[in-house]
Design a protein around this motif. Structure first.
Motif, PDB file in Angstrom:
ATOM      1  N   SER A   1       5.761 -13.932  -0.569  1.00 32.67           N
ATOM      2  CA  SER A   1       6.189 -12.158  -0.647  1.00 32.67           C
ATOM      3  C   SER A   1       7.527 -11.820  -1.088  1.00 32.67           C
ATOM      4  CB  SER A   1       5.895 -11.797   0.711  1.00 32.67           C
ATOM      5  OG  SER A   1       6.650 -12.467   1.525  1.00 32.67           O
ATOM      6  N   MET A   2       8.314 -12.724  -1.655  1.00 26.48           N
ATOM      7  CA  MET A   2       9.768 -12.409  -1.999  1.00 26.48           C
ATOM      8  C   MET A   2       9.502 -11.732  -3.362  1.00 26.48           C
ATOM      9  SD  MET A   2      11.426 -16.025  -3.367  1.00 26.48           S
ATOM     10  CE  MET A   2      13.011 -14.893  -3.773  1.00 26.48           C
ATOM     11  N   PHE A   3       8.263 -12.005  -3.926  1.00 27.23           N
ATOM     12  CA  PHE A   3       8.029 -11.352  -5.356  1.00 27.23           C
ATOM     13  C   PHE A   3       7.900  -9.868  -5.325  1.00 27.23           C
ATOM     14  CE2 PHE A   3       6.876 -15.919  -6.397  1.00 27.23           C
ATOM     15  CZ  PHE A   3       7.667 -16.156  -7.516  1.00 27.23           C
ATOM     16  N   LEU A   4       7.424  -9.474  -4.225  1.00 26.75           N
ATOM     17  CA  LEU A   4       7.224  -7.975  -4.061  1.00 26.75           C
ATOM     18  C   LEU A   4       8.591  -7.240  -3.706  1.00 26.75           C
ATOM     19  CD1 LEU A   4       4.544  -8.258  -1.107  1.00 26.75           C
ATOM     20  CD2 LEU A   4       4.338  -7.622  -3.638  1.00 26.75           C
ATOM     21  N   GLN A   5       9.654  -7.743  -3.980  1.00 27.83           N
ATOM     22  CA  GLN A   5      11.076  -7.095  -3.713  1.00 27.83           C
ATOM     23  C   GLN A   5      11.235  -6.616  -5.185  1.00 27.83           C
ATOM     24  OE1 GLN A   5      14.131  -9.651  -2.459  1.00 27.83           O
ATOM     25  NE2 GLN A   5      12.983 -10.302  -0.925  1.00 27.83           N
ATOM     26  N   LEU A   9       1.979  -8.273 -11.199  1.00 24.61           N
ATOM     27  CA  LEU A   9       1.811  -7.856  -9.703  1.00 24.61           C
ATOM     28  C   LEU A   9       1.988  -6.314 -10.003  1.00 24.61           C
ATOM     29  CD1 LEU A   9       4.623  -9.971  -7.591  1.00 24.61           C
ATOM     30  CD2 LEU A   9       2.099  -9.338  -7.094  1.00 24.61           C
ATOM     31  N   THR A  10       2.762  -5.749 -10.946  1.00 22.03           N
ATOM     32  CA  THR A  10       2.965  -4.224 -11.195  1.00 22.03           C
ATOM     33  C   THR A  10       1.615  -3.891 -11.607  1.00 22.03           C
ATOM     34  OG1 THR A  10       4.956  -4.597 -11.892  1.00 22.03           O
ATOM     35  CG2 THR A  10       3.976  -2.479 -12.352  1.00 22.03           C
ATOM     36  N   SER A  11       0.788  -4.336 -12.223  1.00 23.64           N
ATOM     37  CA  SER A  11      -0.508  -3.924 -12.732  1.00 23.64           C
ATOM     38  C   SER A  11      -1.643  -4.196 -11.565  1.00 23.64           C
ATOM     39  CB  SER A  11      -1.127  -4.669 -14.089  1.00 23.64           C
ATOM     40  OG  SER A  11      -1.241  -6.049 -13.772  1.00 23.64           O
ATOM     41  N   GLY A  12      -1.345  -5.159 -10.908  1.00 24.63           N
ATOM     42  CA  GLY A  12      -2.408  -5.311  -9.745  1.00 24.63           C
ATOM     43  C   GLY A  12      -2.103  -4.327  -8.482  1.00 24.63           C
ATOM     44  N   GLN A  13      -0.782  -3.856  -8.527  1.00 27.03           N
ATOM     45  CA  GLN A  13      -0.438  -2.823  -7.493  1.00 27.03           C
ATOM     46  C   GLN A  13      -1.246  -1.618  -7.953  1.00 27.03           C
ATOM     47  OE1 GLN A  13       3.755  -3.235  -7.113  1.00 27.03           O
ATOM     48  NE2 GLN A  13       3.569  -4.563  -5.162  1.00 27.03           N
ATOM     49  N   HIS A  23      -3.645 -11.708  -6.331  1.00 26.31           N
ATOM     50  CA  HIS A  23      -3.972 -10.933  -5.319  1.00 26.31           C
ATOM     51  C   HIS A  23      -3.453 -11.681  -3.812  1.00 26.31           C
ATOM     52  CE1 HIS A  23      -7.342 -13.579  -3.563  1.00 26.31           C
ATOM     53  NE2 HIS A  23      -7.417 -13.732  -4.715  1.00 26.31           N
ATOM     54  N   GLU A  24      -3.271 -12.697  -3.785  1.00 28.00           N
ATOM     55  CA  GLU A  24      -2.976 -13.296  -2.585  1.00 28.00           C
ATOM     56  C   GLU A  24      -1.578 -13.011  -2.256  1.00 28.00           C
ATOM     57  OE1 GLU A  24      -5.248 -16.327  -4.843  1.00 28.00           O
ATOM     58  OE2 GLU A  24      -3.688 -15.299  -5.096  1.00 28.00           O
ATOM     59  N   VAL A  25      -0.918 -12.159  -3.334  1.00 26.32           N
ATOM     60  CA  VAL A  25       0.716 -11.735  -2.832  1.00 26.32           C
ATOM     61  C   VAL A  25       0.842 -10.442  -2.438  1.00 26.32           C
ATOM     62  CG1 VAL A  25       2.828 -11.395  -3.741  1.00 26.32           C
ATOM     63  CG2 VAL A  25       1.440 -13.310  -4.632  1.00 26.32           C
ATOM     64  N   PHE A  26      -0.118  -9.421  -2.944  1.00 28.59           N
ATOM     65  CA  PHE A  26      -0.285  -8.173  -2.519  1.00 28.59           C
ATOM     66  C   PHE A  26      -1.369  -7.702  -1.643  1.00 28.59           C
ATOM     67  CE2 PHE A  26      -2.134  -8.431  -6.910  1.00 28.59           C
ATOM     68  CZ  PHE A  26      -3.283  -7.772  -6.666  1.00 28.59           C
ATOM     69  N   LEU A  27      -2.115  -8.670  -1.314  1.00 29.22           N
ATOM     70  CA  LEU A  27      -3.288  -8.365  -0.421  1.00 29.22           C
ATOM     71  C   LEU A  27      -3.519  -9.493   0.654  1.00 29.22           C
ATOM     72  CD1 LEU A  27      -5.961  -6.396  -0.335  1.00 29.22           C
ATOM     73  CD2 LEU A  27      -7.291  -8.199  -1.429  1.00 29.22           C
ATOM     74  N   TYR A  28      -3.168  -8.862   2.034  1.00 26.27           N
ATOM     75  CA  TYR A  28      -3.240  -9.797   3.032  1.00 26.27           C
ATOM     76  C   TYR A  28      -4.459  -9.917   3.766  1.00 26.27           C
ATOM     77  CZ  TYR A  28      -1.782 -11.617   7.589  1.00 26.27           C
ATOM     78  OH  TYR A  28      -1.658 -12.479   8.567  1.00 26.27           O
ATOM     79  N   ASP A  29      -5.121 -10.887   3.846  1.00 23.12           N
ATOM     80  CA  ASP A  29      -6.378 -10.879   4.434  1.00 23.12           C
ATOM     81  C   ASP A  29      -6.728 -12.063   5.295  1.00 23.12           C
ATOM     82  OD1 ASP A  29      -9.140  -9.666   4.875  1.00 23.12           O
ATOM     83  OD2 ASP A  29      -9.906 -10.643   3.209  1.00 23.12           O
TER      84      ASP A  29
END
Length: 626
Positions: free
Chosen positions: A265-269, A325-329, A495-501
């Motif tokens: 999740s640190m890549f989301l910073q 990550l940017t395109s996935g968001q 998707h494992e980084v920006f989608l929590y499931d």
């Protein structure tokens, strides 16, 4: 705004209008306006009983801002009969400091009171206090009025009405079902004593929808919840009718679990740099299933050098992570916007099943809203049959969504429809397309003594034909938009980084299994105590090893497991005494005390109960694993 503060903002605002209207009703109502009837507010709070407490707490705080008013909240468990109800009412109304003990509070009242001592359920006490404090109104809120006994509630209303000329009462009734059911609960004599207004509280399911929408629809959201977790949270709210705050806590826990338990999740910073990322994080990225699929797709497209650089060079991999990550968001934002568009369209289409935003979101992120799904096929078919009045209102709401991909095209279609409608102002009926049922007729023919029914299109007028062409443009527009945006998020790279499931952390925390935990603790105390004295013999994992060093309750429980449905207490004592006296560390009195305490604990936890068949036996209530 942080992810945890967005739901809290919704909760603080959702009931503000209702609370303010009730407060205005209470402060503006006087006895002279209603004659000699009790001013009454009927608060329809909805079927979610768990949410009533929080609403009435907020209401009590709002009413407490008036120094010349006092608010008393009563629940059904505090008022089993009229005497207890009056005791509680008088005590809560006259208590000046809730931190004082009851004896200290009564001593102060005795010092100030003049005349004969009154019984603690006499309303004369409340009258003397309100006169001394110059109280304008005494507000009595029955939080769960439908849980009160009907006769008790009627008797209370009539009694408070008889004191209305001396004590300025205002009543508030919390209602979970309907006003009609509440009226049926009270006799006519009690209803004639009441006069007031009805107030509707925002239902818990509507509040949850607002909280959910605020959680997923925001430009600054870094992560989204997956379909499995969302479905579990929504089903739990629906099945257990828990409070909205419990659902908010579950959402907060989801964010906490992702950011604290997932190092990726640190890549989301936003300010993360290559130097700040440990090397093992890149190895973890390379082991993700989505990375493997992405590498396979690149190899199929002939981009082998890109795959080689991502596997061997961390700097190259970091650049790909940042870009994807940017395109996935952005894709997730488009999916959320598409869900909102679907919800708006479905609200305008008549005779179509209702689906909430949350339900549409769960289906969208699960990849169940492709163009071949029944939901999308029915929706697009209904759009084809829409009349001009329905489509005109629909286009207005679509433009109001401010969808960047659709706004300009829809505005042009809206202007085109306006010109088309202006040219047909002479007709009172709306324009209909060729797919509308109005233009379809059934033709009956008889062939070889058999009746055949055939659908036949009637001739279209020029205006209906022009409207059909216009409707086809709108249909093609939204069909292309839906096919481009409604994709399965789990097909995206990272998707494992920006989608929590993940469901298991929530299941363990919010749906615990206390019986399993207790049984395991008593069967294998070493798992919880982690001490050498409780280690099973031989150091194995056997949990049925009896030892005098184990807790007394654990020893007795293991003997309990070996017994039948009826347990002889004398035999149980003999076995217990033999185990503890194996080392000779206890005398008989100490062992008996431990035995009695352990037996009482097993009875308290619901494992045994007294037997009526034999006085010296106890009955086994629960079996392990069942």
């Amino acid at each position: 705004m942080s992810a945890s503060s967005r739901p809290q903002e919704v909760l603080s605002k959702v009931d503000a209008a209702t609370v303010e209207s009730i407060r205005a009703f209470v402060t503006s109502t006087s006895i002279g306006q209603l004659g000699l009837k009790l001013p009454t507010g009927l608060v329809v709070a909805g079927p979610s009983i768990a949410s009533h407490g929080q609403f009435f707490e907020n209401l009590a705080k709002a009413l407490a801002t008036d120094a010349r008013s006092t608010c008393v909240k009563l629940t059904s468990d505090e008022a089993t009969n009229l005497k207890n109800l009056l005791k509680t009412l008088i005590k809560k109304a006259t208590s000046r400091n809730p931190d004082l003990d009851e004896d200290e509070d009564e001593d102060r009242d005795l010092v100030r009171r003049k005349g004969p001592k009154l019984l603690n359920y006499d309303l004369q006490i409340l009258y003397n206090w309100s006169k001394e404090q110059s109280t304008d109104r005494v507000i009595v809120a029955f939080q769960d009025s439908e849980a009160f006994d009907g006769a008790l509630l009627a008797e209370t209303v009539e009694l408070l009405h008889s004191w209305l000329d001396r004590i300025p009462f205002v009543l508030l009734f919390g209602i979970a079902t309907s006003i009609e059911n509440f009226h049926d609960k009270l006799p006519r004599s009690a209803i004639r004593c009441l006069e007031g207004a009805q107030f509707d509280v925002v239902r818990a399911d509507e509040v949850l929808e607002q909280v959910f929408q605020k959680t997923i629809d925001n430009d600054n959201i870094p992560i989204w919840l997956g379909p499995s977790l969302c479905g579990m949270l929504l089903d739990r709210q629906k099945d257990h009718i828990q409070s909205v705050r419990a659902s908010v806590d579950a959402l907060k826990y989801a964010y906490m679990s992702h950011f604290f338990a997932n190092p990726l999740s640190m890549f989301l910073q936003k300010d993360v740099t290559f130097k700040n990322v440990p090397k093992d994080h890149f190895e973890a990225i390379r082991n993700l299933p989505s990375f493997r699929r992405y590498a396979e797709d690149c190899l199929e497209l002939g981009e082998g050098e890109l795959v080689r650089s991502m596997l061997q060079d961390d700097q190259s991999l970091f650049e790909q992570i940042t870009q994807n990550l940017t395109s996935g968001q952005q894709v997730m934002h488009q999916i959320v916007n598409t869900v909102e568009l679907l919800f708006v369209i479905r609200n305008h289409i008549p005779r179509i099943a209702d689906l909430s935003r949350s339900a549409l979101y769960v289906k969208a992120v699960a990849g169940e809203l492709d163009m071949q799904s029944p939901i999308m096929r029915d929706l697009l078919l209904s759009v084809k049959k829409s009349s001009s009045d329905v489509l005109s209102a629909l286009l207005e709401d679509v433009v109001a969504l401010d969808n960047k991909k659709l706004s300009s095209a829809v505005m042009k279609l809206q202007a085109q429809l306006k010109r088309l409608l202006d040219s047909s102002q002479g007709t009172s009926t709306p324009l209909r397309s060729e797919h509308h049922l109005h233009h379809s007729t059934l033709r009956t023919t008889v062939v070889a003594q058999k009746v055949e029914l055939r659908k036949q299109k009637s001739n279209l007028s020029k205006k209906d034909s022009a409207y059909s062409e216009f409707l086809k443009q709108f249909y093609d527009l939204i069909e292309i938009y839906f096919s481009d945006t409604l994709i399965n998020p789990k097909d995206l790279f990272l998707h494992e980084v920006f989608l929590y499931d993940l469901k298991s952390p929530h299941r363990d925390v919010f749906m615990p299994k206390p019986r399993f935990a207790i049984e395991r603790a008593l069967s294998a105390p070493h798992d919880y105590l982690d001490c050498e004295c409780c280690v099973p013999a031989g150091g194995g994992l056997d949990e049925a090893t009896l030892s005098s060093t184990q807790p007394a309750t654990a020893i007795l429980y293991q003997l309990y497991l070996e017994s039948g449905s009826l347990i002889n207490v004398s035999d149980l004592w003999s076995a217990f005494n033999a185990i503890l006296n194996d080392d000779g560390d206890f005398d008989e009195a100490q062992v008996m005390a431990l035995f009695q305490r352990s037996l009482a604990e097993l009875k308290y936890m619901g494992f045994i109960k007294s037997s009526r068949k034999k006085a010296d036996h106890v009955a086994k209530v629960a079996w392990k694993g069942l």
